[in-house]
Design a protein around this motif. Structure first.
Motif, mmCIF file in Angstrom:
data_model
loop_
_atom_site.group_PDB
_atom_site.id
_atom_site.type_symbol
_atom_site.label_atom_id
_atom_site.label_comp_id
_atom_site.label_asym_id
_atom_site.label_seq_id
_atom_site.Cartn_x
_atom_site.Cartn_y
_atom_site.Cartn_z
ATOM 1 N N LEU A 181 63.493 -22.638 30.269
ATOM 2 C CA LEU A 181 64.635 -23.147 29.492
ATOM 3 C C LEU A 181 65.604 -21.976 29.357
ATOM 4 N N CYS A 182 66.628 -21.976 30.203
ATOM 5 C CA CYS A 182 67.398 -20.747 30.421
ATOM 6 C C CYS A 182 68.733 -20.694 29.692
ATOM 7 N N GLY A 183 69.128 -21.778 29.006
ATOM 8 C CA GLY A 183 70.387 -21.755 28.266
ATOM 9 C C GLY A 183 71.550 -22.289 29.086
ATOM 10 N N LYS A 184 72.627 -22.611 28.372
ATOM 11 C CA LYS A 184 73.792 -23.259 28.995
ATOM 12 C C LYS A 184 74.421 -22.377 30.080
ATOM 13 N N ASN A 185 74.708 -23.010 31.217
ATOM 14 C CA ASN A 185 75.362 -22.357 32.373
ATOM 15 C C ASN A 185 74.516 -21.241 33.000
ATOM 16 N N ASN A 186 73.207 -21.273 32.773
ATOM 17 C CA ASN A 186 72.338 -20.215 33.305
ATOM 18 C C ASN A 186 71.372 -20.695 34.393
ATOM 19 N N LEU A 187 71.599 -21.882 34.939
ATOM 20 C CA LEU A 187 70.743 -22.359 36.026
ATOM 21 C C LEU A 187 71.003 -21.538 37.290
ATOM 22 N N ASP A 188 69.953 -21.349 38.089
ATOM 23 C CA ASP A 188 70.082 -20.631 39.361
ATOM 24 C C ASP A 188 69.866 -21.634 40.496
ATOM 25 N N SER A 189 70.953 -21.972 41.195
ATOM 26 C CA SER A 189 70.888 -23.018 42.229
ATOM 27 C C SER A 189 69.951 -22.630 43.377
ATOM 28 N N GLN A 190 69.761 -21.322 43.609
ATOM 29 C CA GLN A 190 68.895 -20.873 44.710
ATOM 30 C C GLN A 190 67.415 -21.164 44.440
ATOM 31 N N LEU A 191 67.066 -21.385 43.160
ATOM 32 C CA LEU A 191 65.659 -21.621 42.811
ATOM 33 C C LEU A 191 65.380 -23.098 42.515
ATOM 34 N N GLU A 192 66.362 -23.941 42.795
ATOM 35 C CA GLU A 192 66.272 -25.366 42.447
ATOM 36 C C GLU A 192 65.039 -26.039 43.038
ATOM 37 N N SER A 193 64.648 -25.642 44.234
ATOM 38 C CA SER A 193 63.497 -26.305 44.869
ATOM 39 C C SER A 193 62.299 -25.360 45.034
ATOM 40 N N HIS A 194 62.267 -24.287 44.239
ATOM 41 C CA HIS A 194 61.149 -23.339 44.347
ATOM 42 C C HIS A 194 59.868 -24.010 43.835
ATOM 43 N N PRO A 195 58.777 -24.013 44.623
ATOM 44 C CA PRO A 195 57.544 -24.685 44.200
ATOM 45 C C PRO A 195 56.987 -24.073 42.907
ATOM 46 N N GLY A 196 56.575 -24.951 41.986
ATOM 47 C CA GLY A 196 55.957 -24.501 40.735
ATOM 48 C C GLY A 196 56.926 -23.928 39.721
ATOM 49 N N TYR A 197 58.225 -24.174 39.923
ATOM 50 C CA TYR A 197 59.253 -23.647 39.005
ATOM 51 C C TYR A 197 60.241 -24.749 38.667
ATOM 52 N N ARG A 198 60.401 -25.040 37.362
ATOM 53 C CA ARG A 198 61.405 -26.011 36.911
ATOM 54 C C ARG A 198 62.301 -25.324 35.897
ATOM 55 N N GLN A 199 63.608 -25.472 36.062
ATOM 56 C CA GLN A 199 64.555 -24.841 35.135
ATOM 57 C C GLN A 199 65.460 -25.897 34.494
ATOM 58 N N PHE A 200 65.786 -25.671 33.226
ATOM 59 C CA PHE A 200 66.646 -26.570 32.457
ATOM 60 C C PHE A 200 67.539 -25.723 31.554
ATOM 61 N N GLU A 201 68.756 -26.200 31.319
ATOM 62 C CA GLU A 201 69.614 -25.493 30.360
ATOM 63 C C GLU A 201 69.036 -25.637 28.954
ATOM 64 N N TYR A 202 68.661 -26.849 28.625
ATOM 65 C CA TYR A 202 68.158 -27.150 27.276
ATOM 66 C C TYR A 202 67.367 -28.442 27.373
ATOM 67 N N ILE A 203 66.345 -28.575 26.570
ATOM 68 C CA ILE A 203 65.527 -29.796 26.579
ATOM 69 C C ILE A 203 65.545 -30.422 25.192
ATOM 70 N N HIS A 204 65.707 -31.726 25.126
ATOM 71 C CA HIS A 204 65.708 -32.421 23.821
ATOM 72 C C HIS A 204 64.440 -33.253 23.676
ATOM 73 N N GLU A 205 64.498 -34.493 24.133
ATOM 74 C CA GLU A 205 63.422 -35.460 23.897
ATOM 75 C C GLU A 205 62.078 -35.027 24.485
ATOM 76 N N GLU A 206 62.094 -34.370 25.622
ATOM 77 C CA GLU A 206 60.835 -34.055 26.322
ATOM 78 C C GLU A 206 60.160 -32.772 25.824
ATOM 79 N N LEU A 207 60.802 -32.053 24.875
ATOM 80 C CA LEU A 207 60.279 -30.739 24.483
ATOM 81 C C LEU A 207 58.854 -30.814 23.935
ATOM 82 N N ALA A 208 58.565 -31.801 23.081
ATOM 83 C CA ALA A 208 57.216 -31.908 22.492
ATOM 84 C C ALA A 208 56.161 -32.075 23.586
ATOM 85 N N ASP A 209 56.467 -32.891 24.610
ATOM 86 C CA ASP A 209 55.510 -33.107 25.704
ATOM 87 C C ASP A 209 55.332 -31.843 26.543
#
Length: 362
Positions: free
Chosen positions: A223-251
């Motif tokens: 969870l990297c914060g607003k405007n901090n996504l790295d497009s080069q790592l978008e499809s890196h295996p075993g890595y998921r990036q998000f600016e911010y998470i709301h509903e799914e955070l508890a899960d």
């Protein structure tokens, strides 16, 4: 049906000054109470309240600085303007209670509430009070703290150490749902990286510099914060990036085995409640008043975390500390479980204290 009791909430600047207010609202929402929020005109609190469909009033607010700056002169006038605006709003609303989570926007609201003799509750999250709560303590009816160590900074006849009011929904996540959402499996532990609502450039860079080595051993949620996504790592295996998470955070947190986090009090108390071992990287003195450093020190001394200071973060030190956290994982989880058995529920305590005041005149 009796008239609804009205509670005005205030606090802002970061999500940490707002989420405990949301926790209290959620706990009281099915009862006979009405909620209103007073915050800054453009702060994060405005966005978060709009998502909750809470009536919101924005006021002028200055930033409380501990250093000499020409902006301080302008901010005196902004705070004074905020006091008049808040007083006008409160006079119109006639609330039964004001509840503040601190942040610079809370000061004019608290001063205004005091002039109207409205009961004022304050909750201080950090070990040492912020400047806003240092100013506000003289006006408060009752003061609550997250840490036992904090009570010495407040009038003893007003203060009570209760812990941090944790959102109940954060405790009810499903690990299976979290893994499905992330498209992760059960074969490797999940390491969640959270730099706070604004992200953390240094942490983001150190994690990404280690991405190949880390994903050999972990599945990473970043969870990297607003405007901090790295497009080069978008499809890196075993890595998921998000600016911010709301509903799914508890899960996601239910599925998390280890977490890298800043030292914000609300976050670390949530991880403690969830018994997720933490690597805390507190904001340094060049970015803050040092409150996160003290929070991290307290949690590390109590056996809930390990700490890496912000100025010591490098590609190598981050990897070394993640390995150390994995080694200490079971010991840390045991310390957390023991603490949770003896800890009172801060949210329940706060709600009970609020009800006492609101029901007094019935």
């Amino acid at each position: 049906m009796t008239n609804k009791k009205k509670i005005v909430f205030t606090g802002g600047g970061t999500a940490g000054h707002v989420t405990p207010n949301i926790a209290i609202m959620n706990e009281l929402k099915n009862e006979n109470y009405e909620f209103v929020y007073i915050g800054s005109k453009k702060g994060i609190e405005k966005d978060l309240m709009q998502k909750q469909n809470i009536t919101y009033y924005g006021i002028s607010s200055g930033k409380l600085r501990r250093y000499l700056d020409m902006e301080n002169v302008k901010d005196v006038f902004r705070v004074l303007k905020g006091c008049f605006e808040a007083r006008k709003i409160l006079k119109q609303l006639k609330p039964d209670l004001l509840f503040s989570k601190g942040g610079f926007v809370s000061v004019p609201v608290i001063i205004a509430a005091n002039t109207l003799k409205i009961p004022i509750f304050i909750h201080e999250s950090d070990i040492t009070p912020g400047l806003a709560n240092k100013i506000s303590k003289r006006f408060a009816t009752k003061i609550f703290t997250s840490f036992d160590e904090t009570t010495k900074y407040f009038p003893q006849d007003k203060v009570m150490a209760i812990g941090s009011p944790i959102r109940k929904e954060i405790l009810t996540g499903s690990a299976e749902k979290g893994k499905r959402f992330l498209d992760f499996h059960s074969g490797k532990p999940i390491l969640t990286v959270m730099g706070g609502s604004l992200g953390a450039k240094k942490i983001n860079e150190a994690v990404r510099a280690n991405i190949d080595e880390l994903t050999k051993h972990y599945q990473i949620v970043h969870l990297c914060g607003k405007n901090n996504l790295d497009s080069q790592l978008e499809s890196h295996p075993g890595y998921r990036q998000f600016e911010y998470i709301h509903e799914e955070l508890a899960d996601i947190l239910a599925a998390t085995d280890l977490v890298i986090t800043r030292g914000g009090s609300n976050s670390i108390f949530e991880f403690l409640a969830l018994e997720i071992p933490m690597l805390i990287i507190p904001l340094g003195l060049n970015q803050s008043r040092g409150d996160q450093i003290l929070n991290a020190k307290s949690f590390t001394e109590k056996g809930f975390a390990i700490t890496l200071q912000d100025e010591d973060v490098t590609k190598e030190s981050l990897l070394e500390h993640v390995k150390l956290l994995q080694t200490k994982r079971d010991v840390i989880k045991k310390s957390m479980a023991n603490a949770n058995q003896t800890r009172t529920n801060a949210l329940t305590t706060l709600v009970d204290e609020i009800k006492k005041v609101l029901n007094k005149n019935e």
